[in-house]
Design a protein around this motif. Structure first.
Motif, PDB file in Angstrom:
ATOM      1  N   SER A 156       0.765  -1.258  -0.025  1.00 10.47           N
ATOM      2  CA  SER A 156       0.101   0.020   0.014  1.00 10.47           C
ATOM      3  C   SER A 156       0.930   1.170  -0.074  1.00 10.47           C
ATOM      4  N   ASP A 157       1.914   1.115   0.573  1.00  9.76           N
ATOM      5  CA  ASP A 157       3.041   2.311   0.467  1.00  9.76           C
ATOM      6  C   ASP A 157       3.594   2.509  -0.812  1.00  9.76           C
ATOM      7  N   GLY A 158       3.535   1.532  -1.841  1.00  8.61           N
ATOM      8  CA  GLY A 158       4.414   1.703  -3.053  1.00  8.61           C
ATOM      9  C   GLY A 158       5.085   0.450  -3.311  1.00  8.61           C
TER      10      GLY A 158
END
Length: 166
Positions: free
Chosen positions: A64-66
């Motif tokens: 979800s952060d990348g």
């Protein structure tokens, strides 16, 4: 997106530390001349490009952060600023407690969660959880009061009567 760069001597990579080491000799004429800045800039740009190309080839993980790269183990150990601290010697009490099997007390925290207000409040004292009973208009009889014998009830009622007289 990645550019292929050729070197006479390949770089040594430590992808765990995200580092590249160029051991090829530098051109002395370019370093002493007026092109020194541009030579060093182009050399470092090429080396960084090779490092980025290697980093892109590593396995990736989407979160979800990348996108995260999974770095391998480091090859080059980095020095510490200070040596590792030496373990503290065991005190007499610690040695005694270990031999006798005495475990340290687990201390409960000072705060408790109040579900009614949804906040952490102190167990006791100002605005504490123990003040909750004082604000209620109806309080159930506690276990201690239920266990009183008839003699104890008579004695407590006598004490109450005596205190009212004074």
């Amino acid at each position: 997106m990645s550019a292929q760069i050729e070197n006479s001597i390949p770089l040594d990579f430590d992808l765990g530390n995200m580092a590249a080491f160029d051991i090829s000799p530098l051109d002395e004429t370019k370093l002493s001349g007026s092109e020194k800045e541009s030579f060093l800039f182009s050399l470092s740009r090429d080396n960084v490009q090779q490092l980025v190309n290697k980093m892109i080839s590593l396995p990736k993980e989407r979160t979800s952060d990348g996108v995260l790269l999974q770095l391998p183990e480091t090859v080059t150990p980095l020095p510490r600023a200070k040596p590792l601290p030496k373990p503290k010697p065991e005190t007499k009490w610690q040695r005694f407690a270990r031999i006798k099997g005495i475990a340290p007390k687990k201390r409960e925290g000072r705060l408790v969660f109040d579900e009614a207000s949804g906040e952490w409040v102190p167990k006791w004292g100002y605005k504490g959880k123990n003040k909750e009973l004082e604000t209620q208009w109806l309080v159930e009889e506690g276990e201690k009061e239920k266990k009183l014998t008839s003699k104890q009830v008579r004695n407590t009622s006598k004490k109450i009567k005596r205190s009212r007289r004074h």
